[in-house]
Each structure stands twice: as C-alpha cells, then as structure tokens.
Design a protein around this motif. Sequence first.
Motif, PDB file in Angstrom:
ATOM      1  N   ASP A 101     -18.075 -50.978 -31.097  1.00  0.00           N
ATOM      2  CA  ASP A 101     -16.756 -50.515 -30.650  1.00  0.00           C
ATOM      3  C   ASP A 101     -16.697 -50.598 -29.132  1.00  0.00           C
ATOM      4  O   ASP A 101     -17.731 -50.722 -28.474  1.00  0.00           O
ATOM      5  CB  ASP A 101     -16.508 -49.079 -31.122  1.00  0.00           C
ATOM      6  CG  ASP A 101     -15.017 -48.723 -31.121  1.00  0.00           C
ATOM      7  OD1 ASP A 101     -14.176 -49.613 -30.860  1.00  0.00           O
ATOM      8  OD2 ASP A 101     -14.690 -47.550 -31.375  1.00  0.00           O
ATOM      9  N   GLU A 102     -15.477 -50.517 -28.582  1.00  0.00           N
ATOM     10  CA  GLU A 102     -15.341 -50.647 -27.134  1.00  0.00           C
ATOM     11  C   GLU A 102     -14.518 -49.501 -26.553  1.00  0.00           C
ATOM     12  O   GLU A 102     -13.900 -48.739 -27.288  1.00  0.00           O
ATOM     13  CB  GLU A 102     -14.685 -51.993 -26.774  1.00  0.00           C
ATOM     14  CG  GLU A 102     -13.190 -52.069 -26.940  1.00  0.00           C
ATOM     15  CD  GLU A 102     -12.714 -52.353 -28.353  1.00  0.00           C
ATOM     16  OE1 GLU A 102     -13.472 -52.945 -29.148  1.00  0.00           O
ATOM     17  OE2 GLU A 102     -11.576 -51.951 -28.658  1.00  0.00           O
ATOM     18  N   ASP A 207     -15.291 -52.695 -35.173  1.00  0.00           N
ATOM     19  CA  ASP A 207     -14.001 -52.017 -35.187  1.00  0.00           C
ATOM     20  C   ASP A 207     -12.946 -53.059 -34.801  1.00  0.00           C
ATOM     21  O   ASP A 207     -12.926 -53.553 -33.676  1.00  0.00           O
ATOM     22  CB  ASP A 207     -13.997 -50.838 -34.207  1.00  0.00           C
ATOM     23  CG  ASP A 207     -12.710 -50.052 -34.322  1.00  0.00           C
ATOM     24  OD1 ASP A 207     -12.210 -49.875 -35.451  1.00  0.00           O
ATOM     25  OD2 ASP A 207     -12.176 -49.625 -33.279  1.00  0.00           O
TER      26      ASP A 207
HETATM   27 MG    MG Z   1     -12.044 -49.616 -31.266  1.00  0.00          MG
END
Ligand code: MG
Length: 312
Positions: A101-102, A207
Amino acid sequence: MSQQVYQFSNTVIDKMKAYYANFLITPPQGALFRAKTNEAVITAYKSGKVLFQGASPEKAASLWTKDAKTAPTQATYSNKAKTNSYAPSPQLFSSNHIGSDEAGTGDYFGPITVAAVYLTKAQISELKRMGVTDSKALTDLKIRHLARDIIQLNIPYALIALRNEKYNQLQKKGWTQGKMKTMLHHHAIQRLIKKIDQSPLDGILIDQFCEPVVYKKHLASEKEVLSPSTFFMTKAESYSTSVAAASILARTSFLKQMDILSEQTGITLPKGASQKVDQTAAVIMKKYGENRLTQIAKVHFANTKKAHAYLN
Ligand code: MG
C-alpha cells in the motif's frame, strides 16, 4: 477453533476483568488479561480489542456484545465480490502473503511512500490481536505506535520513498502518478520477495489504485512483468492484515518525512491539499523562492497556481 474479535471501551474491559477474576491465566505479551472458561479463552488487548477463542466463543462474547464498539471480526468478503480475474480468493487473507500500500499520493507536500509487508499465517493472527487494522480508522499517533510494534516483531518489509525532486522530474517526463505508484509497488514487492527468500508465499495483494491491465501496461513500459500470484482489490487494507500493516508503515514513513521536511523548511507543512496548503506554499515561495517547492511538494498540483494568489 473459531474466534470472534470485538472492540470495547476501557470501562467495559475493566468490568470484564473483574467478572473473570477467578478464571485469569497468564496473558500473552501485550495483553491486559487472559481468562479461560469452559466456553472460551478471552484475551483483552491495550488497543481495546478482545478476542474470544475456543469451543463457543459466540456464547462467551454474547455477554458483552451489547457494549461493543464494533461488529465482530473484520469486514467480510465473498467470491461474489470478484469483478476481475485478479481478485483474490478470501482464503488469501489468512494465508502467508505479501500486501502493499502507499501514502502521500493526495498530499501536496511530502513524498509518496510505498510499503510491502510479508506475514505468515501466525503473524496475521498476532498482528490482528495487536490492533493492526485499516489505517483509515486509526489516528496518526496510533499508526506511529503500531508501526514501531510491527518493526519490533522483525516482520520482513520493504519501504520506498519517492522524494519530491524525483517525483517532479518524472512528472515532467510524462509519467502519471499511476505509473509512479505502479513502479514503486513493483520495486517494493520485488525487494521483499528477495528478502523473504524461501519462505512460503501464497500470494501478493496490492491495494488497487488502477485497473490491473493498466498496472501491467505501466510495468511493460519499463520492461517489467507482474509477479505470479499477484492480486488486486480496492480497500484491501480492510480485509488483509498484510496490506493493513503495509499501509501503517507507508503512512508512518510519510509522516516522518513530513517532520523532516517541516524542520528543514522551518515551517510546519500541512498534510492534504487544502487552502491551508496553498497559503503555506505562498509563505515558502516568499521566503525561499518558488524553486524550493520542487524539493518539498508535488508542484503540478493545482495548489502551486492557487498559492500565487497569496503573493502580493
Ligand atoms: Mg491504498
């Protein structure tokens, strides 16, 4: 063995501890108490999470559920939710898997950070008990604390930050944010796969921020390919503890970078892309000149233009 997890207030947890006073056994590390009855083993954590495990966890939990703050366990996800062949099977969430995820993509100031985390089945249960969950439901302070706890457990992860200078260069070169994110996720995952070496890996969950075909197209443009058993889903952090942990590490890294940039600039840089951000950008331009923004901001955001309105 089945289990149920609920979130309670401290008051209810104190009540529970008193109720089970004659059934208390040694709690695991990080737990407030653990009780063992004929129906279940009940473990309460500092996060407010209480885990009911054993023969009839529902029965034990039913005494308390009216006081619970949340519904049991995590969000449910069925195969029916599958919209594409890249959607994971629900089994993946409790298997040995990597999640990525980021953070920072919607923030004018600060870098984009991406984290990938590998968890074994056992670690998934452990992190759930520690309160590792969708970071959108957590405060920044809680996120920082959880990140420290995750790192202390020696869980394998890879973390990449795309500094603003590099971001702005790539953006000028014609890279979309989607392509930048794709390459960051890809490199974080590749690095982590190398790190975990021969550990059992049942899949990789990203994600989802763009259609998987677009992700693959970005990879192809840099002569890279998707790793086998890679899956995508939106809101993955609500289902996968690996993604939730990745989200926590990425967010913490973003927050730390923001602290550093704020200190270097001598101005507290606000998160997001609000009017306050425009005003802060204007203050920085006045103090240091517009060029300084390329080192601390995503300059193609509309905020740069809007900031000019404050310069008189
Ligand atoms: Mg995300």
